[in-house]
Scaffold this active site. Structure first.
Site, PDB file in Angstrom:
ATOM      1  CD  GLU A  36      -2.708   1.020   2.615  1.00 19.07           C
ATOM      2  OE1 GLU A  36      -3.333   2.049   2.895  1.00 19.07           O
ATOM      3  OE2 GLU A  36      -2.681   0.013   3.342  1.00 19.07           O
ATOM      4  NE  ARG A 261       2.690  -8.185  10.365  1.00 20.59           N
ATOM      5  CZ  ARG A 261       2.655  -7.069   9.601  1.00 20.59           C
ATOM      6  NH1 ARG A 261       3.556  -6.147   9.727  1.00 20.59           N
ATOM      7  NH2 ARG A 261       1.693  -6.913   8.732  1.00 20.59           N
ATOM      8  CE  LYS A 271       3.131   0.234   4.821  1.00 16.74           C
ATOM      9  NZ  LYS A 271       2.542  -0.053   3.514  1.00 16.74           N
TER      10      LYS A 271
END
Ligand code: ATP
Ligand code: MG
Length: 561
Positions: A36, A261, A271
């Site tokens: 994204e 992850r 982020k």
């Protein structure tokens, strides 16, 4: 591009092997990396990039770069560019397969209309809060919306109105009609579209309804005919919804596979949090060398191959865990040891005058560029009467285990001579200069009479030395998991001494031939790289990592206990 190490199999590759055996996708392997564009990529994304592009390479398949830009947000262009740069820099190539989810908005809209017609979606007038409230929880079923049984025609008209901009933000949503008492909360009539009168970086003001992640992602995968849609574990209980949408539409259906992850100690990896550090000026931008961003690591001097090696070695698992930051540093150091040319530089200079060395004379001494790689050759380094050594390589009153220079003591100058300290010059109680003698018979660093010295120190000849700025970095945070402290702001754990700038360092003249981003070792001090802010008048180096190998030490210590 292939790393030397053999590719180890993991559970994802096992699934792909099975699918190839059963010919599930006619022998195709097609993955995607779907960021994204709402920030810069971090080392966690590098893991995903190495996995997705790596699988495509291993199986001679394809990997797309797809921007998941279903959320209109600001400054996306900068992020898009940085992401493309990062993926290329890591050594991967999407060839002609660069896609934007926003390019599929029309197709997604048509798919939504198809679901409305099949009585599998409806327009709801409830607010988002009300929808959340009526969703129930793990023990209580949700309650049906009053608007759930609207007719197909009514839904089609309202949805068209939503698209045409008839309604205000939040006034209506489109929901999937699944089951408000489904044991999986994600299946309780999830929202597919919301109204947002916002300008999108790609589609401008064309749309005022935007698709939600769960609705959009599977469609993107399906449209691109992805075979294996690899994502992180938190999407595991979204998979039934991913499957439901594709089955309800009856379209091509990729398989979603989840993996754990990457989490790293002493940093944050979201982020959203990284953006706070950048926006609040707590770091010097997205490429600050202290950040776990790919741009930051690049600026710090990490090589792409060391990051790929790291990602390969940590492997792919099904359970979440935390990887030691030292292990990343170990991989970086291992790579730089083989590839970085050596130089001499002094961070905190202490002047040394060789009393018995002739005034005005300069010698050129031979120095090896990389003892690990003879093909890197050698260079000449100037030597003269006045030198600089490191302040902490001298002690006036050394303790027992200090073997470097001290009054009356002899040490070796790397690639040069033995020197002996004969006099200490002090000013205001501080040592400002040493007087030494050198032994001309020890040229090259060995005494013909066989006498030994206990240490070898680095040095730079004062006349030819170049002044440089050196930036030393420490961990950005003081604790292992700054984002994991419940009820505490992660910024409280920022390390106040994570950056130290030394502006009067002295380096040997040969470094002037280096270019921006070149990597090197300053002997005994660590690996460094030339910062992009360097100009011919002002050299700037970043310390990438120290030489000392705390990872190996730590492993050995833990084996003992
Ligand atoms: P963040 O929470 O850091 O913003 P994200 O998951 O929202 O991360 P995306 O841009 O949506 O970021 O992610 C792109 C791809 O990278 C996704 O497939 C995602 O699963 C993967 N990814 C993100 N963070 C990690 C991580 N820490 N480890 C492995 N893969 C990750
Ligand atoms: Mg995200």
């Amino acid at each position: 591009m292939q790393d030397a190490e053999t590719v180890s199999k993991d559970f994802i590759r096992d699934i792909i092997d099975d699918d190839l055996r059963t010919n599930k996708y006619q022998g195709r392997v097609h993955t995607r990396f779907p960021p994204e564009p709402n920030g810069y990529l971090h080392i966690g994304h590098a893991k995903s990039i190495c996995l997705n592009f790596g699988i495509a390479q291993d199986y001679k398949g394809l990997c797309n770069l797809r921007f998941d830009d279903t959320n209109p947000a600001k400054e996306e262009e900068e992020y898009v560019q940085s992401i493309k740069d990062n993926v290329k820099w890591l050594g991967f190539d999407w060839e002609d397969r660069l896609f934007f989810a926003s390019d599929y908005f029309q197709q997604m809209y048509e798919y939504a209309v198809q679901l409305i017609k099949a009585e599998k979606a409806y327009v709801d007038d409830q607010t988002a809060d009300k929808i959340a409230e009526t969703r129930g929880n793990l023990t209580t079923p949700g309650t049906n919306s009053l608007y759930r049984d609207r007719t197909v025609q009514e839904n089609l008209d309202l949805f068209e109105g939503m698209k045409a901009g008839v309604f205000a933000d939040g006034q209506k949503v489109l929901r999937a009609k699944i089951d408000m008492s489904h044991p999986n909360l994600n299946m309780r009539d999830p929202i597919m579209y919301r109204i947002l009168h916002a300008t999108h970086h790609n589609t401008g003001d064309e749309w005022c309804i935007y698709p939600m992640y769960d609705w959009a992602h599977g469609l993107e995968d399906s449209i691109e005919r992805i075979t294996h849609s690899i994502c992180t574990l938190e999407f595991e209980n979204h998979r039934p919804l991913y499957d439901w949408f594709l089955d309800a539409l009856g379209v091509y259906h990729p398989q979603q596979i989840e993996f754990a992850r990457l989490n790293l100690t002493f940093t944050v990896m979201s982020k959203r949090l990284l953006l706070q550090l950048v926006d609040e000026g707590l770091v010097a931008g997205w490429d600050d060398p202290r950040l776990p961003t790919i741009s930051g690591m690049r600026r710090r001097g990490y090589s792409p191959s060391s990051i790929r090696t790291f990602c390969k070695r940590i492997g792919v698992a099904k359970f979440n865990s935390m990887v030691d930051f030292e292990f990343l540093e170990y991989c970086v150091r291992e790579d730089l040891n083989k590839t970085a040319p050596r130089f001499m530089g002094v961070l905190r200079p202490l002047k040394v005058v060789l009393e018995n060395y002739p005034e005005g004379r300069t010698e050129e001494l031979d120095a090896v560029n990389n003892p690990e790689d003879p093909s890197m050759g050698s260079r000449k380094i100037p030597f003269s009467k006045v030198l600089y050594i490191e302040q902490d390589d001298f002690m006036e009153n050394p303790p027992k285990d200090f073997y470097r220079l001290a009054p009356g003591r002899e040490v070796r100058l790397r690639y040069a001579y033995f020197i002996k300290c004969t006099n200490v010059v002090k000013k205001d109680g501080k040592v400002v200069e040493l007087h030494c003698t050198y032994d001309p018979a020890t040229k090259g660093g060995y005494a013909p009479d066989g006498r030994k010295v206990k240490s070898t120190i680095h040095w730079v000849s004062a006349d030819q030395a170049v002044t440089a700025e050196v930036r030393l970095y420490d961990r950005l945070f003081t604790i292992k998991d700054p984002a994991g402290e419940k009820g505490r702001d992660f910024k409280q754990f920022l390390n106040p001494t994570s950056l130290e700038v030394l502006s009067d360092c002295k380096v040997e003249p040969a470094v002037q031939a280096l270019k921006s981003s070149d990597r090197l070792q300053f002997e005994r001090l660590g690996y460094f790289c030339v910062d992009p802010e360097t100009t011919p008048q002002h050299l700037v180096f970043n310390r990438t990592v120290e030489l000392r190998d705390s990872w190996v030490k730590k492993q050995k210590a833990s084996q003992k206990t």
